[in-house]
Design a protein around this motif. Structure first.
Motif, mmCIF file in Angstrom:
data_model
loop_
_atom_site.group_PDB
_atom_site.id
_atom_site.type_symbol
_atom_site.label_atom_id
_atom_site.label_comp_id
_atom_site.label_asym_id
_atom_site.label_seq_id
_atom_site.Cartn_x
_atom_site.Cartn_y
_atom_site.Cartn_z
ATOM 1 N N ILE A 99 0.858 -1.178 0.000
ATOM 2 C CA ILE A 99 0.000 0.000 0.000
ATOM 3 C C ILE A 99 0.894 1.228 0.000
ATOM 4 C CG2 ILE A 99 -1.810 1.282 1.190
ATOM 5 C CD1 ILE A 99 -2.548 -1.366 2.582
ATOM 6 N N SER A 100 0.918 1.947 -1.096
ATOM 7 C CA SER A 100 1.772 3.127 -1.212
ATOM 8 C C SER A 100 0.941 4.387 -0.999
ATOM 9 C CB SER A 100 2.432 3.167 -2.598
ATOM 10 O OG SER A 100 3.002 4.438 -2.836
ATOM 11 N N TYR A 101 1.331 5.184 0.009
ATOM 12 C CA TYR A 101 0.610 6.442 0.248
ATOM 13 C C TYR A 101 0.703 7.346 -0.979
ATOM 14 C CZ TYR A 101 -1.095 10.659 2.517
ATOM 15 O OH TYR A 101 -1.824 11.784 2.828
ATOM 16 N N ARG A 102 1.891 7.458 -1.522
ATOM 17 C CA ARG A 102 2.066 8.358 -2.669
ATOM 18 C C ARG A 102 1.282 7.870 -3.884
ATOM 19 N NH1 ARG A 102 8.448 10.249 -2.569
ATOM 20 N NH2 ARG A 102 8.426 11.069 -0.456
ATOM 21 N N ARG A 103 1.284 6.570 -4.123
ATOM 22 C CA ARG A 103 0.620 6.028 -5.312
ATOM 23 C C ARG A 103 -0.881 5.916 -5.128
ATOM 24 N NH1 ARG A 103 2.332 0.586 -5.390
ATOM 25 N NH2 ARG A 103 0.439 0.191 -4.166
ATOM 26 N N ASP A 104 -1.304 5.434 -3.962
ATOM 27 C CA ASP A 104 -2.705 5.073 -3.764
ATOM 28 C C ASP A 104 -3.539 6.147 -3.077
ATOM 29 O OD1 ASP A 104 -2.097 2.557 -4.838
ATOM 30 O OD2 ASP A 104 -1.529 1.769 -2.871
ATOM 31 N N ILE A 105 -2.900 7.034 -2.312
ATOM 32 C CA ILE A 105 -3.665 7.978 -1.489
ATOM 33 C C ILE A 105 -3.526 9.421 -1.967
ATOM 34 C CG2 ILE A 105 -4.101 8.785 0.851
ATOM 35 C CD1 ILE A 105 -4.698 5.804 0.358
ATOM 36 N N VAL A 106 -2.322 9.845 -2.322
ATOM 37 C CA VAL A 106 -2.122 11.248 -2.732
ATOM 38 C C VAL A 106 -3.068 11.666 -3.854
ATOM 39 C CG1 VAL A 106 -0.486 12.845 -3.819
ATOM 40 C CG2 VAL A 106 0.238 11.459 -1.874
ATOM 41 N N ARG A 135 3.736 17.014 8.047
ATOM 42 C CA ARG A 135 4.131 15.972 7.112
ATOM 43 C C ARG A 135 5.657 15.928 7.043
ATOM 44 N NH1 ARG A 135 0.670 14.148 2.828
ATOM 45 N NH2 ARG A 135 -1.501 14.701 3.259
ATOM 46 N N ARG A 136 6.177 14.737 6.775
ATOM 47 C CA ARG A 136 7.622 14.611 6.609
ATOM 48 C C ARG A 136 8.016 14.700 5.143
ATOM 49 N NH1 ARG A 136 12.192 13.299 9.061
ATOM 50 N NH2 ARG A 136 11.066 13.147 11.026
ATOM 51 N N ASP A 137 7.347 13.946 4.303
ATOM 52 C CA ASP A 137 7.692 13.939 2.885
ATOM 53 C C ASP A 137 6.397 13.866 2.074
ATOM 54 O OD1 ASP A 137 8.932 10.550 3.302
ATOM 55 O OD2 ASP A 137 6.884 11.304 3.290
ATOM 56 N N PRO A 154 8.756 29.474 1.932
ATOM 57 C CA PRO A 154 9.177 28.077 1.931
ATOM 58 C C PRO A 154 8.038 27.120 2.279
ATOM 59 C CG PRO A 154 9.729 29.058 4.029
ATOM 60 C CD PRO A 154 9.114 30.162 3.203
ATOM 61 N N VAL A 155 8.322 25.826 2.085
ATOM 62 C CA VAL A 155 7.460 24.744 2.552
ATOM 63 C C VAL A 155 8.265 23.993 3.604
ATOM 64 C CG1 VAL A 155 6.250 22.620 1.949
ATOM 65 C CG2 VAL A 155 6.233 24.560 0.359
ATOM 66 N N VAL A 156 7.869 24.136 4.864
ATOM 67 C CA VAL A 156 8.621 23.570 5.978
ATOM 68 C C VAL A 156 7.919 22.310 6.467
ATOM 69 C CG1 VAL A 156 9.482 23.967 8.310
ATOM 70 C CG2 VAL A 156 9.468 25.841 6.657
ATOM 71 N N THR A 157 8.646 21.194 6.498
ATOM 72 C CA THR A 157 8.134 19.914 6.974
ATOM 73 C C THR A 157 8.970 19.438 8.156
ATOM 74 O OG1 THR A 157 9.556 18.458 5.663
ATOM 75 C CG2 THR A 157 7.624 19.383 4.546
#
Length: 237
Positions: A99-106, A135-137, A154-157
């Motif tokens: 289950i990939s967050y980037r692939r399946d959820i973003v 968020r981290r990444d 900026p975008v600070v994580t």
């Protein structure tokens, strides 16, 4: 002293918001720091879907209401540690490969209604815009999916700052902009956002959360957009 804002098309919420911003920032703010989840993006359903998928694959029941509330404010690592029992952590690694967050959820994430109009107005008024998120990444994917390219800098994580409510990330934004705290706003929807803003002495404007103990509230981005227009018109007079 409160600056009195007038308009020939009265909008009480926008007028009240404009007056509060004028009191807090001395007029039109020079910069606005935005939280990510729940503010610039509608991510609640997508995030809960992801965490429930993880739990289902591990044979666990869906998140409880208390867990749902916690994961929306925490970092991803904090959320995982809170909702996945330690003995199941080794099995989690295999689950996350499927289950990939980037692939399946973003791709399920959506920009909050009205945010693009507000961002365009801020740009036209010369207001700087940044993001401070727990968020981290994955923020690159979020920005591309939600069409935010070119707005936030900026975008600070938490890859580069301590997680909110620590003010470390808020201070990073102020340094990047070379602005004093009282020339900026922090727009967030949680107690962790408020903690970060308060720690950096930045005026905090709650978004759709009246329970954060402030004198102002933004229920709709159109109200904030109109308030900024009123302040800009006042400056021109």
């Amino acid at each position: 002293m409160t600056q009195h804002i007038e308009t020939d098309k009265p909008n009480r919420r926008a007028q009240d918001l404009a007056s509060w911003i004028a009191d807090s920032c001395g007029g039109l703010p020079s910069g606005i720091i935005f939280d990510c989840d729940g503010v610039i993006i509608d991510s609640a359903a997508a995030n809960l879907h992801y965490y429930n998928l993880l739990r289902r694959e591990l044979g666990l029941p869906p998140l409880s209401p208390e867990q749902e509330h916690y994961v929306q404010m925490s970092t991803a690592q904090q959320a995982i540690e809170a909702i996945i029992p330690a003995p199941l952590m080794p099995a989690l690694r295999e689950v996350t490969r499927r289950i990939s967050y980037r692939r399946d959820i973003v791709p399920l994430l959506r920009p909050t209604e009205g945010i693009h109009s507000l961002l365009e107005r801020c740009r036209s008024l010369g207001i700087r815009m940044g993001v401070h998120t727990n968020r981290r990444d994955g923020m690159g994917e979020v920005i591309r999916t939600c069409r935010f390219e070119g707005f936030f800098d900026p975008v600070v994580t938490v890859a580069t700052a301590l997680p909110k409510p620590d003010p470390d990330g808020a201070f990073q934004v102020l340094r990047a902009w070379n602005l004093p705290a009282d020339a900026t706003l922090f727009l967030g929807d949680s107690s962790t956002d408020k903690g970060a803003a308060d720690g950096a002495h930045i005026p905090f404007l709650p978004y759709r959360n009246p329970d954060l103990g402030t004198d102002a509230l933004c229920m709709d981005f159109s109200d904030l957009e109109r308030a900024l227009e009123l302040l800009a018109d006042h400056v021109k007079r």
